[in-house]
Design a protein around this motif. Structure first.
Motif, PDB file in Angstrom:
ATOM      1  N   ASN A  70       0.697  -0.567  -0.052  1.00  0.00           N
ATOM      2  CA  ASN A  70       0.257  -0.105   0.261  1.00  0.00           C
ATOM      3  C   ASN A  70       1.115   1.272  -0.100  1.00  0.00           C
ATOM      4  O   ASN A  70       0.799   2.399  -0.857  1.00  0.00           O
ATOM      5  N   ASP A  71       1.971   0.751   1.107  1.00  0.00           N
ATOM      6  CA  ASP A  71       2.694   2.382   0.822  1.00  0.00           C
ATOM      7  C   ASP A  71       3.684   2.477  -0.687  1.00  0.00           C
ATOM      8  O   ASP A  71       3.499   3.444  -0.697  1.00  0.00           O
ATOM      9  N   LYS A  72       3.842   1.607  -1.466  1.00  0.00           N
ATOM     10  CA  LYS A  72       4.543   1.324  -2.535  1.00  0.00           C
ATOM     11  C   LYS A  72       3.799   2.534  -2.993  1.00  0.00           C
ATOM     12  O   LYS A  72       3.436   2.987  -3.969  1.00  0.00           O
ATOM     13  N   LEU A  73       2.664   1.808  -3.307  1.00  0.00           N
ATOM     14  CA  LEU A  73       1.298   2.386  -4.415  1.00  0.00           C
ATOM     15  C   LEU A  73       1.045   3.817  -4.082  1.00  0.00           C
ATOM     16  O   LEU A  73       1.012   4.477  -5.217  1.00  0.00           O
ATOM     17  N   SER A  74       1.010   4.247  -2.849  1.00  0.00           N
ATOM     18  CA  SER A  74       0.517   5.750  -2.740  1.00  0.00           C
ATOM     19  C   SER A  74       2.181   6.818  -2.820  1.00  0.00           C
ATOM     20  O   SER A  74       2.250   7.691  -3.094  1.00  0.00           O
TER      21      SER A  74
END
Ligand SMILES: [Zn+2]
Length: 123
Positions: free
Chosen positions: A6-10
């Motif tokens: 999720n962090d990577k996507l954001s």
């Protein structure tokens, strides 16, 4: 979805927003976050931690920059304190009706103003 994913996507979302806003992605990355650095309006920064990036060629230059940054932080703290005291003493002066006390307040005010001028002049 995992938190990491999720962090990577954001991160990617934020970076594409930056690119759309006219920022350039650089080949260098943030030493802490490992994400590519961006450049916009002559400012190079990390899109993740928001820190400004400065390129250096020697250890001496690193020390010089660290010193300059820590001093500018100290100066800002001192300026904030002086501004607070100036407001306080100005209020005291406004409320004061005794001439002896007024004299002392004016002396302190003079000292504070001198110091404020000095701290602004230091580069
Ligand atoms: Zn970073």
């Amino acid at each position: 979805m995992s938190k990491k994913k999720n962090d990577k996507l954001s991160d990617i979302k934020q970076m594409s927003t930056l690119l759309l806003s006219g920022a350039t992605m650089l080949a260098d990355s943030c030493p802490d976050c490992k994400v590519p650095l961006f450049k916009k309006n002559e400012n190079t920064f990390c899109p993740k931690c928001g820190r400004k990036a400065v390129f250096v060629s020697s250890d001496d230059e690193v020390r010089e920059i660290e010193h300059a940054y820590s001093f500018s932080e100290t100066r800002e703290i001192i300026q904030d304190i002086l501004t607070g005291k100036l407001t306080y003493i100005a209020q005291k002066l406004a409320d004061c009706e005794d001439f002896e006390e007024m004299k002392i307040i004016l002396e302190i005010l003079d000292l504070l103003l001198n110091l404020t001028t000095k701290i602004i002049r230091i580069k």
